[in-house]
Design a protein around this motif. Structure first.
Motif, PDB file in Angstrom:
ATOM      1  N   PHE A  17       0.840  -1.207   0.000  1.00  0.00           N
ATOM      2  CA  PHE A  17       0.000   0.000   0.000  1.00  0.00           C
ATOM      3  C   PHE A  17       0.869   1.248   0.000  1.00  0.00           C
ATOM      4  O   PHE A  17       0.666   2.176  -0.800  1.00  0.00           O
ATOM      5  CB  PHE A  17      -0.931   0.028   1.211  1.00  0.00           C
ATOM      6  N   TRP A  18       1.859   1.302   0.900  1.00  0.00           N
ATOM      7  CA  TRP A  18       2.679   2.496   0.976  1.00  0.00           C
ATOM      8  C   TRP A  18       3.550   2.669  -0.256  1.00  0.00           C
ATOM      9  O   TRP A  18       3.814   3.800  -0.690  1.00  0.00           O
ATOM     10  CB  TRP A  18       3.526   2.477   2.251  1.00  0.00           C
ATOM     11  N   GLY A  19       3.979   1.571  -0.855  1.00  0.00           N
ATOM     12  CA  GLY A  19       4.727   1.664  -2.105  1.00  0.00           C
ATOM     13  C   GLY A  19       3.869   2.172  -3.247  1.00  0.00           C
ATOM     14  O   GLY A  19       4.300   3.018  -4.043  1.00  0.00           O
ATOM     15  N   LEU A  20       2.635   1.681  -3.329  1.00  0.00           N
ATOM     16  CA  LEU A  20       1.714   2.102  -4.383  1.00  0.00           C
ATOM     17  C   LEU A  20       1.215   3.529  -4.165  1.00  0.00           C
ATOM     18  O   LEU A  20       0.970   4.258  -5.123  1.00  0.00           O
ATOM     19  CB  LEU A  20       0.512   1.154  -4.435  1.00  0.00           C
ATOM     20  N   PHE A  21       1.064   3.930  -2.907  1.00  0.00           N
ATOM     21  CA  PHE A  21       0.501   5.242  -2.597  1.00  0.00           C
ATOM     22  C   PHE A  21       1.530   6.371  -2.708  1.00  0.00           C
ATOM     23  O   PHE A  21       1.228   7.460  -3.204  1.00  0.00           O
ATOM     24  CB  PHE A  21      -0.089   5.237  -1.184  1.00  0.00           C
ATOM     25  N   THR A  22       2.774   6.122  -2.262  1.00  0.00           N
ATOM     26  CA  THR A  22       3.777   7.182  -2.315  1.00  0.00           C
ATOM     27  C   THR A  22       4.203   7.507  -3.750  1.00  0.00           C
ATOM     28  O   THR A  22       4.671   8.618  -4.016  1.00  0.00           O
ATOM     29  CB  THR A  22       5.020   6.814  -1.481  1.00  0.00           C
ATOM     30  N   HIS A  23       4.046   6.554  -4.657  1.00  0.00           N
ATOM     31  CA  HIS A  23       4.359   6.807  -6.073  1.00  0.00           C
ATOM     32  C   HIS A  23       3.530   7.971  -6.619  1.00  0.00           C
ATOM     33  O   HIS A  23       4.099   8.975  -7.083  1.00  0.00           O
ATOM     34  CB  HIS A  23       4.127   5.527  -6.894  1.00  0.00           C
ATOM     35  N   PRO A  24       2.199   7.897  -6.606  1.00  0.00           N
ATOM     36  CA  PRO A  24       1.417   9.033  -7.125  1.00  0.00           C
ATOM     37  C   PRO A  24       1.535  10.282  -6.261  1.00  0.00           C
ATOM     38  O   PRO A  24       1.377  11.403  -6.763  1.00  0.00           O
ATOM     39  CB  PRO A  24      -0.016   8.502  -7.137  1.00  0.00           C
ATOM     40  N   LEU A  25       1.807  10.092  -4.968  1.00  0.00           N
ATOM     41  CA  LEU A  25       1.980  11.255  -4.099  1.00  0.00           C
ATOM     42  C   LEU A  25       3.172  12.079  -4.572  1.00  0.00           C
ATOM     43  O   LEU A  25       3.107  13.319  -4.639  1.00  0.00           O
ATOM     44  CB  LEU A  25       2.191  10.795  -2.658  1.00  0.00           C
ATOM     45  N   LEU A  26       4.266  11.398  -4.923  1.00  0.00           N
ATOM     46  CA  LEU A  26       5.438  12.096  -5.461  1.00  0.00           C
ATOM     47  C   LEU A  26       5.126  12.705  -6.823  1.00  0.00           C
ATOM     48  O   LEU A  26       5.492  13.853  -7.104  1.00  0.00           O
ATOM     49  CB  LEU A  26       6.616  11.134  -5.566  1.00  0.00           C
ATOM     50  N   ASP A  27       4.427  11.948  -7.670  1.00  0.00           N
ATOM     51  CA  ASP A  27       4.085  12.446  -9.007  1.00  0.00           C
ATOM     52  C   ASP A  27       3.203  13.691  -8.961  1.00  0.00           C
ATOM     53  O   ASP A  27       3.172  14.471  -9.919  1.00  0.00           O
ATOM     54  CB  ASP A  27       3.367  11.357  -9.811  1.00  0.00           C
ATOM     55  N   SER A  28       2.487  13.880  -7.872  1.00  0.00           N
ATOM     56  CA  SER A  28       1.600  15.042  -7.777  1.00  0.00           C
ATOM     57  C   SER A  28       2.388  16.348  -7.696  1.00  0.00           C
ATOM     58  O   SER A  28       1.827  17.431  -7.878  1.00  0.00           O
ATOM     59  CB  SER A  28       0.672  14.910  -6.566  1.00  0.00           C
ATOM     60  N   PHE A  29       3.690  16.281  -7.451  1.00  0.00           N
ATOM     61  CA  PHE A  29       4.521  17.479  -7.399  1.00  0.00           C
ATOM     62  C   PHE A  29       5.023  17.876  -8.788  1.00  0.00           C
ATOM     63  O   PHE A  29       5.626  18.937  -8.938  1.00  0.00           O
ATOM     64  CB  PHE A  29       5.708  17.265  -6.456  1.00  0.00           C
ATOM     65  N   THR A  30       4.783  17.033  -9.796  1.00  0.00           N
ATOM     66  CA  THR A  30       5.250  17.320 -11.149  1.00  0.00           C
ATOM     67  C   THR A  30       4.213  18.129 -11.925  1.00  0.00           C
ATOM     68  O   THR A  30       3.087  18.339 -11.471  1.00  0.00           O
ATOM     69  CB  THR A  30       5.554  16.026 -11.917  1.00  0.00           C
ATOM     70  N   THR A  31       4.600  18.551 -13.125  1.00  0.00           N
ATOM     71  CA  THR A  31       3.707  19.362 -13.956  1.00  0.00           C
ATOM     72  C   THR A  31       2.496  18.569 -14.426  1.00  0.00           C
ATOM     73  O   THR A  31       1.383  19.098 -14.497  1.00  0.00           O
ATOM     74  CB  THR A  31       4.478  19.915 -15.173  1.00  0.00           C
ATOM     75  N   TRP A  32       2.692  17.288 -14.751  1.00  0.00           N
ATOM     76  CA  TRP A  32       1.574  16.480 -15.238  1.00  0.00           C
ATOM     77  C   TRP A  32       0.593  16.155 -14.118  1.00  0.00           C
ATOM     78  O   TRP A  32      -0.616  16.093 -14.327  1.00  0.00           O
ATOM     79  CB  TRP A  32       2.099  15.188 -15.874  1.00  0.00           C
ATOM     80  N   GLY A  33       1.109  15.933 -12.921  1.00  0.00           N
ATOM     81  CA  GLY A  33       0.237  15.659 -11.787  1.00  0.00           C
ATOM     82  C   GLY A  33      -0.381  14.266 -11.833  1.00  0.00           C
ATOM     83  O   GLY A  33      -0.032  13.437 -12.682  1.00  0.00           O
ATOM     84  N   THR A  34      -1.301  13.998 -10.918  1.00  0.00           N
ATOM     85  CA  THR A  34      -1.964  12.693 -10.846  1.00  0.00           C
ATOM     86  C   THR A  34      -3.432  12.858 -10.470  1.00  0.00           C
ATOM     87  O   THR A  34      -3.829  13.849  -9.855  1.00  0.00           O
ATOM     88  CB  THR A  34      -1.324  11.785  -9.763  1.00  0.00           C
ATOM     89  N   GLN A  35      -4.223  11.858 -10.847  1.00  0.00           N
ATOM     90  CA  GLN A  35      -5.618  11.806 -10.392  1.00  0.00           C
ATOM     91  C   GLN A  35      -5.653  11.006  -9.088  1.00  0.00           C
ATOM     92  O   GLN A  35      -6.210   9.910  -9.024  1.00  0.00           O
ATOM     93  CB  GLN A  35      -6.500  11.161 -11.449  1.00  0.00           C
ATOM     94  N   LEU A  36      -5.052  11.579  -8.074  1.00  0.00           N
ATOM     95  CA  LEU A  36      -4.922  10.893  -6.788  1.00  0.00           C
ATOM     96  C   LEU A  36      -6.285  10.532  -6.205  1.00  0.00           C
ATOM     97  O   LEU A  36      -6.426   9.513  -5.523  1.00  0.00           O
ATOM     98  CB  LEU A  36      -4.147  11.771  -5.803  1.00  0.00           C
ATOM     99  N   PHE A  37      -7.280  11.367  -6.489  1.00  0.00           N
ATOM    100  CA  PHE A  37      -8.606  11.154  -5.919  1.00  0.00           C
ATOM    101  C   PHE A  37      -9.592  10.567  -6.939  1.00  0.00           C
ATOM    102  O   PHE A  37     -10.794  10.798  -6.842  1.00  0.00           O
ATOM    103  CB  PHE A  37      -9.146  12.470  -5.351  1.00  0.00           C
TER     104      PHE A  37
END
Length: 333
Positions: free
Chosen positions: A96-116
């Motif tokens: 869970f923490w491996g899968l969750f921290t990946h998009p959390l880090l990606d959310s700091f980039t220009t492309w971002g993530t659909q975290l929600f």
């Protein structure tokens, strides 16, 4: 972020969760968890360009995916690692923490993530480039130092913890740097009496010293660059929107999808009888060259009564000159 960075982050998170119990296997499975979300990139091999863009950093980069997938992977690992003495709940927690921290880090980039996801919200702080050596390399050094210690050695946990602290501190620092860069762009736009309706800022490749900005005016987009070593005011290049080039094509469903993806930050250009959709959010390939192509440009090809988008390929041979020019611009104007 790039694959190496996500592997390092996943491995460090895995170590933090289960390193004392299973040693380097925690890093191994953490690294695997850190790469799984990016498997959505394989969609480009099975679908059209626009759909692949929409899928990327969607479901697999969400909290929902981490919650649903972690128990499944945790159960599989518990079967593979029966002799470890660790149950599926602990393996699920690691995943869970491996899968969750990946998009959390990606959310700091220009492309971002659909975290929600499934909410149509793309979280994008735009404070770090997808490849940033200052984030990855110190993190990697601490991880290697931890890996070389036995699981019972307290220095192992200490090195891993230091890696997480240093990388997280730098990540938070990028938000502070973005704030100051953004304020500089606002100030210089006001000094020059430039009216704009919205402003977007982001780091340039491989660093957080040189920043780029897009400002929207009535008929143009203004593109500017600011380095913390600059001594002169930011000068903005006007890029015509040319939205009228689309004509009736603007109502095409695929063109509308591209406009939605770009959040309206796009220009239209024409070459060899074809129209090109240029996504301004990622800037130009070479910040120092006004004639440089945009990082993401899509050829609009009429096909079966609609428009098919084809991404313009990058030329690897230009990389050395781009890096050279980028370094010169980082040092100030």
């Amino acid at each position: 972020m790039d694959s190496l960075t996500q592997i390092v982050l996943g491995a460090a998170v895995g170590e933090a969760v289960l390193g004392r119990k299973v040693g380097n296997k925690a890093m191994l499975y953490g690294a695997i968890a850190g790469t799984i979300p990016d498997l959505d990139a394989l969609a480009s091999n099975f679908t059209d360009t626009i759909t692949a863009i929409e899928i990327h950093r969607g479901f697999t980069h969400s909290i929902v995916f981490a919650v649903l997938a972690a128990p499944v992977f945790g159960w599989l690992i518990s079967k593979i690692e029966r002799k470890s003495g660790v149950g599926w709940k602990d393996w699920s927690r690691l995943m869970f923490w491996g899968l969750f921290t990946h998009p959390l880090l990606d959310s700091f980039t220009t492309w971002g993530t659909q975290l929600f996801w499934p909410l149509d919200i793309r979280l994008a702080f735009k404070s770090i480039f997808v490849i940033d050596p200052l984030y990855t390399l110190p993190f990697l050094v601490f991880l290697v130092l931890a890996m070389r210690r036995k699981k019972e050695d307290p220095k192992r946990a200490k090195f891993n913890r230091l890696g997480l602290i240093v990388s997280t501190t730098y990540l938070l620092l990028t938000l502070v740097l973005k704030f100051f860069a953004h304020q500089q762009f606002v100030e210089d736009l006001e000094r020059q009496g430039i009216f704009y309706s919205r402003l977007d800022t982001r780091p340039t490749p491989l660093n957080t010293i040189l920043w780029a900005a897009n400002a929207e005016a009535e008929n143009d987009f203004l593109i500017g660059y600011y380095s913390f070593f600059d001594e002169e005011i930011v000068r903005f290049e006007a890029v015509p929107k040319n939205h009228h080039y689309l004509g009736s094509l603007k109502n095409d469903k695929n063109v509308q999808r591209l406009i939605e993806i770009s959040k309206g930050w796009y220009t239209i250009s024409e070459k060899d009888g074809f129209l090109y959709f240029n996504d301004l959010r990622f800037g130009k390939l070479n910040p120092s060259d006004e004639g440089s192509n945009f990082a993401f440009s899509y050829k609009l090809i009429p096909e079966d009564g609609t428009i098919r988008a084809e991404e313009e390929p990058k030329r690897p041979g230009d990389a050395s000159q781009i890096l050279k020019d980028l370094w010169q611009r980082i040092k100030g104007n």
